[in-house]
Scaffold this active site. Structure first.
Site, short mmCIF file in Angstrom:
data_model
loop_
_atom_site.label_atom_id
_atom_site.label_comp_id
_atom_site.label_asym_id
_atom_site.label_seq_id
_atom_site.Cartn_x
_atom_site.Cartn_y
_atom_site.Cartn_z
N THR A 49 12.36 11.23 70.01
CA THR A 49 12.27 12.52 70.69
C THR A 49 11.54 12.45 72.03
OG1 THR A 49 10.40 13.02 69.22
CG2 THR A 49 12.50 14.00 68.65
N GLN A 86 18.38 10.01 55.68
CA GLN A 86 17.61 8.77 55.77
C GLN A 86 18.01 7.81 54.65
OE1 GLN A 86 13.42 9.16 56.66
NE2 GLN A 86 12.94 7.21 55.69
#
Length: 430
Positions: free
Chosen positions: A38, A176
């Site tokens: 990010t 994930q």
């Protein structure tokens, strides 16, 4: 080198799945760590898992750094109180390249060896996965009961003032888990590592691998780093300590490590450097014998600044530190770039004057009393100067009425005044 034993003495193991050590002793094993993309820089909070990968490669195994382009678009509920901002693909790709450049200082991506590091982005295998395909091919293997039992989910649901958990975040552990399954199938990746807050997500991956392939995979987590006083690691008053010099200068980066407490330094030098146990034990012994010399902090700051930045940046940071705390020269001061100069003298009293007045020239006694209140009176300024107690840009002021002009400006903008040994003032010409 035994990877698990190495991490144990460094205090870098929180949880380890049974059979992990046996797997690593049996063959060269591939492991991955997920990294949040990010931002276009890592910060020091990322460094624990990066050092795990570094030790893993040193032990002869193959590290994979997974940039979470897809998961970065969702947001992990672990240890978070709210969802993160979602990024577009162009930003994610830019961040990925910047992160790889930083990781290459820790991991060998270029080697021809079978354990050369790899960088992957889960966006590459998730972007064309339709929602229906995902819930059919992945979602059916993991029950809601199993997902609800995870601590990260429980914390978010039970948290005071919580707005609950969106379906997007709830699905994170499945995404994930699929990453681990994908890497298991395509790259024979049998181990996932991460912070202790990731244990639930990682074990979802090992369970998904077991249920979809019948194979066995493993998990290993490190403790979340804290400070001895209970404060948050890696945060300063101005925010995160970044690896990119655009966000945290090498001088400030060096100072962060130099100023950690003795108790923290003894833990951090094991975690954030590749120094041997013998070297570290000797440094700690030296520290206990003469704590005021801070040998552990100095070596920690040196090792990690060189690793993240360069030897030149480390030497410049030391030189800059000496300007404030040691017997430095005007030549050393003049070599500082503007960012470092301001970082070194952050917090010292500052005065602004007109640059035009310096172009015309102004007597030091007038400058340091009327224009900048370094001295309360001209009499005191004269007396201190005659006693050798005033320096301008690290040079003793020979006469109280010496003319100060544009030629005295550092970086075309600053004049550093020192009164006595420890009192600094920065005059800014605008």
């Amino acid at each position: 080198m035994n990877f698990v034993e190495e991490l144990k003495w460094r205090g870098m193991i929180h949880d380890i799945m049974p059979g992990t050590e046996e797997q690593l002793q049996k063959e060269m094993t591939t492991a991955y760590v997920g990294i949040d993309p990010t931002a276009d820089s890592l910060h020091i909070g990322h460094l624990v898992s990066v050092m795990m990968l570094k030790h893993f490669q040193r032990a002869g195994h193959k590290p994979i750094a997974l940039v979470g382009g897809a998961t970065g678009m969702i947001g992990d509920p672990s240890m978070k109180s709210q969802e993160r901002n979602l990024l577009d693909e162009k930003t994610l790709r830019h961040n990925q390249e910047a992160i790889k450049k930083q990781l290459s200082k820790f991991l060998d991506f270029e080697s021809d060896a079978p354990n050369a590091a790899e960088l992957v982005n889960n966006y590459d295998w998730m972007k064309n996965f339709s929602f229906l395909e995902f819930i059919r091919d992945v979602g059916k293997y993991i029950t809601v009961n199993y997902m609800m039992s995870k601590d990260s989910v429980k914390r978010r649901l039970a948290g005071e003032g919580s707005n609950g958990l969106s379906f997007t975040e709830f699905s994170y552990q499945l995404v994930q888990g699929y990453d681990f399954t994908y890497l298991y199938k395509t790259k024979n990746c049998k181990l996932q590592m991460g912070g202790s807050d990731q244990w639930g997500n990682i074990t979802t991956g090992t369970e998904l691998i077991r249920r979809t392939t019948g194979g066995e995979a493993f998990a290993l987590t490190c403790p979340l780093i804290t400070k001895a006083d209970g404060g948050k690691f890696g945060k300063t008053e101005s925010g995160n300590v970044w690896l990119d010099p655009r966000y945290t200068s090498p001088y400030k980066f060096y100072q962060f490590w130099l100023n950690v407490s003795d108790a923290d330094a003894e833990r951090y030098i094991k975690i954030f450097t590749a120094l041997s146990k013998e070297e570290i034990d000797a440094l700690i012994e030296e520290q206990h014998a003469a704590p005021h010399l801070r040998p552990v902090q100095k070596r920690l700051a040196k090792e990690i600044t060189i690793m993240v930045h360069s030897l030149e940046d480390y030497e410049a940071a030391v030189e800059a530190s000496n300007i404030l705390f040691g017997n430095s020269t005007s030549e050393q001061l003049k070599k500082l770039d503007e960012d470092t100069l301001l970082a070194v003298f952050e917090g010292v009293p500052q005065f602004e004057i007109s640059k035009n007045e310096l172009i015309q020239g102004i007597k030091a006694v007038d400058l340091l009393t009327e224009k900048a209140a370094v001295f309360p009176s001209k009499g005191e300024m004269r007396k201190t100067t005659q006693g050798g107690g005033v320096s301008v840009n690290k040079e003793k002021l020979p006469q109280f009425d010496r003319e100060i002009s544009e030629k005295d400006l550092l970086n075309g903008k600053y004049i550093l005044v020192q009164k006595g040994k420890k009192n600094y003032f920065l005059i800014i010409a605008k």
